[in-house]
Design an enzyme around this catalytic site. Sequence first.
Site, PDB file in Angstrom:
ATOM      1  CG  HIS A  95      35.325  40.891  35.306  1.00 33.88           C
ATOM      2  ND1 HIS A  95      33.647  40.249  35.145  1.00 33.88           N
ATOM      3  CD2 HIS A  95      35.394  40.582  36.531  1.00 33.88           C
ATOM      4  CE1 HIS A  95      33.630  39.803  36.856  1.00 33.88           C
ATOM      5  NE2 HIS A  95      34.739  40.059  37.590  1.00 33.88           N
ATOM      6  CB  CYS A 107      32.303  40.188  29.181  1.00 36.90           C
ATOM      7  SG  CYS A 107      31.132  38.970  29.980  1.00 36.90           S
TER       8      CYS A 107
END
EC number: 3.4.22.61
Length: 371
Positions: A200, A243
């Site tokens: 992430h 991300c």
Amino acid sequence: MAEEVLENCRIQLRDGLTEAVIKSLLDDLRAENVLGTEEIEEILQKTKTRTDQARDLIDSVKRKGRKASEILLKCLEKRDEHLYKSLNIDRHLAIQETGATSSHIPITTDKPKTTDDVYKMDSNPRGLCLIINNKNFENPKRERKGSQKDVDSLGKLFKKLGFLVEIKEDQTASEIKQLMIDYSKDARHADCFVCCVMSHGDETGVEGYDEQTCPLNDITSPFDGDNCTSLIGKPKVFFIQACRGHEMQSKVLVADGSSSSRIQKSGEISYSIAKDSDFLIAMSTVYGYLSIRDSYNGSWFIQSLCKHLEEGSTRDQDILSILTKVNNEVSRKEGIIKINNDEIDAKMTPQPSFSLTKLLVFRAPKAAASK
């Protein structure tokens, strides 16, 4: 005649056409009434390889004569200008119009002409490939499902390309930082260092297992010229699947048609370079936006990267040309994802940045390539 040009360049076209370009060309040929629906479906049979599809496309058009062949070449220039120019299509067409023969005209390729243009890539192993995959997090709901598919694809690819692959899983932010320091001091460095980080992330960096952020600079800076002298003048490559924000890229419609100072030392000529030279950092998405991962098939960016890098390495394509193809393929993908129980269109575009000073061409060792 255009059909003769197709025949003369047949092998190079067969090897150079990507799946995405083949499909775009078939759309063009359908619109120009060169090929019908049944003919296109026959070419695109799922059982056929990319090479078979390219061969059938060329042969189907060539059989239809000069006009159809001219249309295909015109569409090729629009869809893959790099391939069109590398094959000297315009020159071949001009020679055909004058009635001369092109049988002895060399067809250029995108291979670098001299060793000064390309990074050395012949050690065995080529170097280290570190894969960091954070799949599980302290919050179990944030598990990155499908990430093992990316690990498997990357590991298989870089082993084939001659790298010593090492995999680290579920690292904290501080552990990622320490790994970078440790690997920058590794005695096994050879021609190139590759690092793949999958986790992430947000605008500031990538997350560790502990959901703390490791800044991108903490990942790359240990390998600059000040901190890692063994990799000075050698490529340091980072593929980051994470991300970089919380926004989703919007969809737009596209209409068709659209040196250093030299010094003397010990009788030899050497030169100085900036400490941040020879880096390639390929991010899976642009700043501020989400990066898409499929729970079963892996991430859009990593899967496209592995496919095009494997294909391109067999044709001596440099990494920036390959990443351009990745950008093209990923930016055309569409999907649906859920955010706060709302379904939204999924779109993304990868973003590479680089300070490479030569062409970077990944080549599999001959023994591996022959298997």
